[in-house]
Motif scaffolding. Structure first.
Motif, PDB file in Angstrom:
ATOM      1  N   GLU A  36      -0.805  -2.361 -13.267  1.00 59.86           N
ATOM      2  CA  GLU A  36       0.347  -2.867 -12.493  1.00 59.86           C
ATOM      3  C   GLU A  36       1.597  -2.848 -13.372  1.00 59.86           C
ATOM      4  O   GLU A  36       2.648  -2.349 -12.969  1.00 59.86           O
ATOM      5  CB  GLU A  36       0.069  -4.290 -11.985  1.00 59.86           C
ATOM      6  CG  GLU A  36       1.250  -4.844 -11.206  1.00 59.86           C
ATOM      7  CD  GLU A  36       0.992  -6.227 -10.618  1.00 59.86           C
ATOM      8  OE1 GLU A  36      -0.065  -6.435  -9.995  1.00 59.86           O
ATOM      9  OE2 GLU A  36       1.883  -7.097 -10.797  1.00 59.86           O
ATOM     10  N   GLU A  49       3.929  -1.112  -4.630  1.00 60.50           N
ATOM     11  CA  GLU A  49       3.169  -1.552  -3.443  1.00 60.50           C
ATOM     12  C   GLU A  49       2.907  -0.374  -2.515  1.00 60.50           C
ATOM     13  O   GLU A  49       1.832  -0.240  -1.944  1.00 60.50           O
ATOM     14  CB  GLU A  49       3.956  -2.602  -2.648  1.00 60.50           C
ATOM     15  CG  GLU A  49       4.359  -3.829  -3.448  1.00 60.50           C
ATOM     16  CD  GLU A  49       3.409  -4.997  -3.268  1.00 60.50           C
ATOM     17  OE1 GLU A  49       2.721  -5.024  -2.248  1.00 60.50           O
ATOM     18  OE2 GLU A  49       3.385  -5.869  -4.169  1.00 60.50           O
ATOM     19  N   LYS A  67      -0.690   0.342  -5.087  1.00 64.23           N
ATOM     20  CA  LYS A  67      -1.521  -0.858  -4.965  1.00 64.23           C
ATOM     21  C   LYS A  67      -2.775  -0.606  -4.111  1.00 64.23           C
ATOM     22  O   LYS A  67      -3.907  -0.815  -4.558  1.00 64.23           O
ATOM     23  CB  LYS A  67      -0.694  -2.007  -4.387  1.00 64.23           C
ATOM     24  CG  LYS A  67      -1.378  -3.353  -4.534  1.00 64.23           C
ATOM     25  CD  LYS A  67      -0.407  -4.452  -4.124  1.00 64.23           C
ATOM     26  CE  LYS A  67      -1.056  -5.748  -3.753  1.00 64.23           C
ATOM     27  NZ  LYS A  67      -1.813  -6.432  -4.729  1.00 64.23           N
ATOM     28  N   SER A  68      -2.587  -0.126  -2.894  1.00 64.62           N
ATOM     29  CA  SER A  68      -3.738   0.030  -1.990  1.00 64.62           C
ATOM     30  C   SER A  68      -4.616   1.207  -2.373  1.00 64.62           C
ATOM     31  O   SER A  68      -5.839   1.137  -2.292  1.00 64.62           O
ATOM     32  CB  SER A  68      -3.265   0.215  -0.550  1.00 64.62           C
ATOM     33  OG  SER A  68      -2.420  -0.841  -0.207  1.00 64.62           O
ATOM     34  N   SER A 127       8.554  -3.077  -7.843  1.00 60.18           N
ATOM     35  CA  SER A 127       7.404  -3.450  -7.020  1.00 60.18           C
ATOM     36  C   SER A 127       7.362  -2.775  -5.650  1.00 60.18           C
ATOM     37  O   SER A 127       6.287  -2.570  -5.090  1.00 60.18           O
ATOM     38  CB  SER A 127       7.291  -4.966  -6.881  1.00 60.18           C
ATOM     39  OG  SER A 127       8.523  -5.489  -6.577  1.00 60.18           O
TER      40      SER A 127
END
Ligand code: FAD
Ligand code: UDP
Length: 366
Positions: free
Chosen positions: A135, A148, A152-153, A144
């Motif tokens: 991250e 994201e 992230k996913s 961010s």
């Protein structure tokens, strides 16, 4: 028959080591693999539509090492291939790695120069120090919102861990660019073997000192097999009977579909980065292996923890556990551990070749 070396695994680590031991040191080598083919995870074959498929996911050769490239060039010709990837999010396709075009599309901007792009990135990045995980490495570069959207996913789907639970080196594999370069890699050498990986492996292993036996599991070997030394390229925790506990690996399941059309998607690989899609990416082999078929074949990749181990999981806790195995492995006198599973490292093919050649040099100097 007695062998100087038994090599467990006919992937890059096993095959390269066998070739060097046989041709440089004139050793008699037996290579075994529990699968019914050579080439390890780089195995490729033609499907019913005459399209060359990589059975264990797309393998794009890229390296900056002239030494690795010239070594492999003894066994194959090459054709030029530069990999391109798009990310599919909210119904739109974006260039990945993030570059100027990606930023202009996501934020509806018209950034023109590298300077404008880097100023924009400076404005949206969230400085993190120290960079401790996957991250941190992305948020520190692009902030961010983009983290994201693109990381992230997808990372959670692929690893079943949050990016902050993975080493910085995982997402850190993907660069951020201020120009329009949309190639996935920028290495000096980006080529595919002309007749495929399996044919290249056949040539690597074709030495008269090398015997290859398939469908043979090291853990089920007959006790009368004689060898002086062992090169092991399978999972290291299994070698030691999981005595310190199991190391986690990620595996993949592939769903293939073929269509009678020229192409299914604009590039070889589309990453499905949104959480509502089960699979991680769709690979269309025709873009990579370039056959004349009037059909095209795609593979949807689903990540899973069960199944054959494909990926070590780089993180602090797994590193800690791996080091326990490594400590005892280093004390072995007649066993060497080589390759992605035996060294529990997220290695690319060229890194495995480079490392195997290094271990071979140590053996030759012993
Ligand atoms: P492997 O290829 O895994 O070979 C190990 C062999 O050991 C296997 O054939 C296995 O069957 C055998 N074995 C294990 N246990 C036993 C046993 N008990 N008895 C007998 N045999 C055993 N790298 C790149 O450079 N570019 C890419 O684009 C790329 N894409 C990839 C995509 C995917 C989906 C995956 C999984 C990997 C990718 N890689 C890529 C990495 C590449 O596959 C590895 O770096 C390389 O194949 C590792 O070689 P290896 O010999 O260490 O291991
Ligand atoms: N990654 C991501 N989004 C992307 C591409 C990559 O989140 O669009 C992250 C993800 O965690 C992935 C890692 O970066 O596993 C490394 O990506 P790479 O394409 O190198 O994975 P591989 O080809 O080894 O599966």
């Amino acid at each position: 028959m007695k062998f100087d070396y038994l090599i467990v695994g006919a992937g890059f680590a096993g095959a390269v080591m066998a070739e060097r031991l046989a041709s440089v040191l004139n050793k008699k080598v037996l290579v075994i693999d529990k699968r019914n083919h050579i080439a390890g995870n780089a195995f490729d074959e033609r499907n019913e539509y005459d399209i060359m498929i990589h059975k264990y996911g797309p393998h794009l050769f890229h390296t900056n090492s002239e030494m690795v490239f010239s070594y492999l060039s003894m066994f194959t010709d090459w054709y030029k291939y530069e990999h391109r990837v798009l990310a599919f999010s909210d119904g739109e396709l974006y260039q990945i790695p993030i570059n100027k075009n990606t930023l202009n599309k996501v934020f509806n901007l018209s950034l023109a120069t590298d300077r404008e792009v880097s100023d924009f990135l400076d404005a949206i990045r969230e400085k993190r120090y120290p960079i401790l995980n996957s991250e941190d490495v992305i948020v520190n570069q692009v902030g961010s919102t983009l983290f994201e959207k693109f990381f992230k996913s997808y990372t959670l789907k692929q690893w079943q861990r949050e990016p902050k639970e993975l080493s910085a080196s995982v997402c850190g594999r993907i660069p951020v660019r201020t120009n329009e370069d949309d190639r996935y890699f920028t290495d000096r050498f980006q080529y595919m073997p002309s007749d495929g990986y399996t044919k290249m492996f056949e040539r690597i292993l074709s030495h008269e000192n090398i015997t290859v036996e398939l469908n043979k599991d090291f853990f089920e070997l007959e006790s009368d097999l004689k060898f002086d030394n062992l090169i092991y390229t399978g999972p290291i925790d299994k070698f030691y009977g999981y005595r310190f506990g199991k190391l986690p690996y990620r595996s993949l399941r592939f769903e293939y579909k073929s269509y009678e059309k020229e192409f299914y998607q604009p590039v070889s690989q589309v990453n499905y980065v949104d959480p509502d899609v089960d699979f991680t990416r769709v690979v269309e082999y025709k873009h990579i292996t370039n056959p004349k078929s009037k059909y095209t074949t795609i593979a949807c990749e689903f990540s899973q923890s069960d199944g054959e181990p494909f990926y070590p999981v780089p993180s602090d806790d797994t590193r800690h556990l791996y080091m326990k195995y490594r400590d005892i492995a280093l004390k072995e006198r007649r066993v060497k551990f080589c390759g992605r599973l035996a060294e529990y490292q997220y290695f690319n093919m060229d890194q495995v070749v480079a490392n195997t050649l290094k271990v071979f040099k140590q053996i030759a100097n012993e």
